[in-house]
Design an enzyme around this catalytic site. Structure first.
Site, PDB file in Angstrom:
ATOM      1  N   GLY A  88     176.167   9.346  23.455  1.00 37.67           N
ATOM      2  CA  GLY A  88     176.833   9.599  22.168  1.00 37.67           C
ATOM      3  C   GLY A  88     176.670  11.048  21.752  1.00 37.67           C
ATOM      4  N   GLY A 127     175.061  13.614  20.335  1.00 38.37           N
ATOM      5  CA  GLY A 127     173.691  13.814  19.876  1.00 38.37           C
ATOM      6  C   GLY A 127     173.506  15.112  19.124  1.00 38.37           C
ATOM      7  CE  LYS A 157     177.397  21.708  23.398  1.00 41.60           C
ATOM      8  NZ  LYS A 157     178.045  21.806  24.701  1.00 41.60           N
ATOM      9  NE  ARG A 159     182.894  20.241  22.053  1.00 46.81           N
ATOM     10  CZ  ARG A 159     181.981  19.810  22.896  1.00 46.81           C
ATOM     11  NH1 ARG A 159     181.644  20.518  23.940  1.00 46.81           N
ATOM     12  NH2 ARG A 159     181.394  18.655  22.702  1.00 46.81           N
ATOM     13  CG  ASP A 198     177.552  11.957  29.867  1.00 49.06           C
ATOM     14  OD1 ASP A 198     177.206  11.608  31.008  1.00 49.06           O
ATOM     15  OD2 ASP A 198     177.022  12.903  29.262  1.00 49.06           O
TER      16      ASP A 198
END
Ligand code: AMP
Ligand code: MG
Length: 495
Positions: A93, A95, A116, A179, A258
């Site tokens: 997920g 994080g 991020k 982003r 992922d």
């Protein structure tokens, strides 16, 4: 498209946040301490029609440093799983990256705003939810460099620095990077619901992605073929993406499922690297002890990850269909790769023997530890005349006789399709970049930024890499292979 929107007037339409609660957790960014703007990218701002003047506002760094929420933003962290280094991890997920929301522009394009380094979320596990300035600069520059190379990628709006102290191998300044991507959905999002046997949610997610991002598939309405078609599209996009990476000499470094985008775009830049000297076994990630994600393994890893996705789709797609699509991945990869490499060699037609010609050149490069990007760029100016020894290119190779032999074969091949030097050179320079984001170049920009708060080199590189195919003669030195110190830089997963 006029870029007239302010931070307050972006048009949010947060479709992922409207999915049921099992898909995400509502979160708020944790503000960075004393945030300041490090770099702003007008090109990415234009995608969401954000006025470039907004970057000059004092609130800008605060907004993307986690201090204020944009009106209309509904920040969430999404849940996913994934195969990391071959082993299934049942709960990953977001994080440390928070989906602030989705912005719709006047062309009706949707862009995720993903921050991020925005702090802890329920998926942070034992980590700190932060990103360091060093890794934000790398991702910021590389995602834009990939775009400049014509390779699908997430984009980068800005980097915000701070006085936050973040512990990695040593204490480093914390930062955020905003982003943009049409979607941040990963293979791992599907794996999560499959392995929990929550097939209804799996279907909800798949229908959502199809409706939002695959309009051509959505037109198939509710037939079982719809899901097979969707899987097919993902496989094809993945194959084409990885073929492009190989052609340009890009190694992702952490190709876990992922980190694989369901849109077939380059996602999650960590310990990536571009080839300097040609070495197919190049491992850019120093934490990758067995070289699972070595440069030459990427096509197979793409296949592995698509198998993981296929497994997740078994409740929706019949086995035979999946098998056919996996075969399609291999076929599309081979075809697109051949097409790209042929273009790099300046060949218009496909002929028997082309493979050997390519392999011959790569072998020469490997034997001479010659620079991948430079050799292809100098090859653009290859002269066909029998008496021309192509001295500049020849100088890259230790074994002169072997090069002369290869060059003779290449001349013959060029003549066979009536190639003309000048026309071919022009065509080849549109596919063989002069500049790539070499590790040592990023490193220099990072040092200036972290040690002297001088962000000018970041901007210089960003501008340079917007058009890596142009000569830009005043920037010649940026095309040089790394100096000795620049060959030994360590890049690990730590970011
Ligand atoms: P990555 O290797 O960066 O793709 O990350 C793999 C997983 O670890 C993802 O779920 C990330 O969100 C999570 N992660 C990586 N770094 C951090 C961090 N500093 N804090 C919290 N979660 C992290
Ligand atoms: Mg990741």
């Amino acid at each position: 498209m006029a870029s007239v929107r302010t931070l307050e007037t972006l048009q949010f339409d947060n479709s992922f946040a409207r999915l049921p609660e099992v898909f995400h957790a509502k979160v708020t960014p944790t503000p960075l301490k004393n945030p300041f703007l490090v770099s702003f990218n007008q090109d990415a701002a234009a995608l969401i029609e954000l006025s470039p003047e907004e970057a000059g506002r004092p609130e800008f760094a605060g907004c993307f440093g986690g201090q204020y929420l944009l009106p209309g933003s509904e920040p969430i962290a999404t849940v996913y799983a994934g195969h990391q280094f071959g082993a299934y991890v049942s709960r990953l997920g977001d994080g440390r990256a928070i989906l602030l929301g989705e912005v719709r522009n006047s062309l009706d394009e949707k862009w995720d705003l993903h921050l991020k380094g925005a702090g802890l979320t329920p998926f942070s596990r034992d980590d700190d939810g932060r990103a360091v300035l060093r890794s934000c600069i790398r991702e910021y520059l590389c995602s834009e460099a990939m775009h400049g190379l014509g390779i699908p990628s997430t984009r980068a709006l800005c980097v915000v620095g701070s006085e936050e102290e973040v512990l990695r191998e040593q204490v480093e300044p914390g930062a955020t990077m905003l982003r943009l991507a049409p979607s941040h959905v990963r293979f791992g999002h599907f794996e999560f619901f499959y392995w929990r046997r929550q097939f209804d949610h799996l279907k909800t997610l798949t229908d959502y992605v199809i409706a939002r991002d695959y309009p051509n598939v959505a037109d198939l309405k509710d037939t079982p073929d719809k899901y097979a078609r969707f899987y097919h599209e993902v496989a094809v996009r993945t194959a084409r993406l990885i073929a492009k990476w190989q052609a340009v000499g890009f190694a992702h470094g952490v190709l876990n499922s992922d980190n694989m985008s369901v849109l077939g775009i380059t996602l999650d830049y960590g310990p990536f690297g571009f080839l300097d000297e040609y070495n197919p076994a190049f491992i850019c990630n120093h934490s990758d002890h067995h070289g699972r994600y070595a440069f030459q393994n990427q096509p197979d890893i793409g296949y592995f990850n698509l198998r993981c996705l296929a497994q997740a789709f078994t409740p929706l797609v019949p086995d035979e269909a999946i098998k056919a699509e996996l075969d399609a991945y291999e076929a599309v990869f081979a075809e697109h790769s051949a097409e790209l490499m042929r273009a790099k060699l300046g060949l218009r037609e496909s002929r028997p023997g082309d493979d050997a010609l390519l392999t011959g050149l790569l072998e020469l490069m490997r034997g001479s530890v010659a620079d991948y990007t430079n050799v292809f760029r100098f090859l653009c100016d290859f002269k066909q005349a029998a008496e021309d020894r192509n001295e500049t290119l020849r100088d890259f190779f230790v074994d002169r006789d072997a090069f002369d032999k290869w060059a003779a074969g290449y001349k013959e091949r060029l003549r066979a399709e009536g190639s003309r030097d000048e026309e071919r050179a022009e065509r080849m320079k549109r596919v063989n970049p002069k500049y790539v984001l070499r590790n040592y170049l990023a490193h220099q920009a990072i040092r200036l930024a972290t040690e002297q708060k001088d962000f000018s080199e970041i901007e210089r590189l960003r501008q340079l890499l917007r058009d890596p195919f142009a000569e830009q003669p005043e920037m010649d030195r940026y095309a040089a292979p790394p100096p000795d110190w620049g060959k030994r830089l360590i890049v690990s997963c730590s970011s």
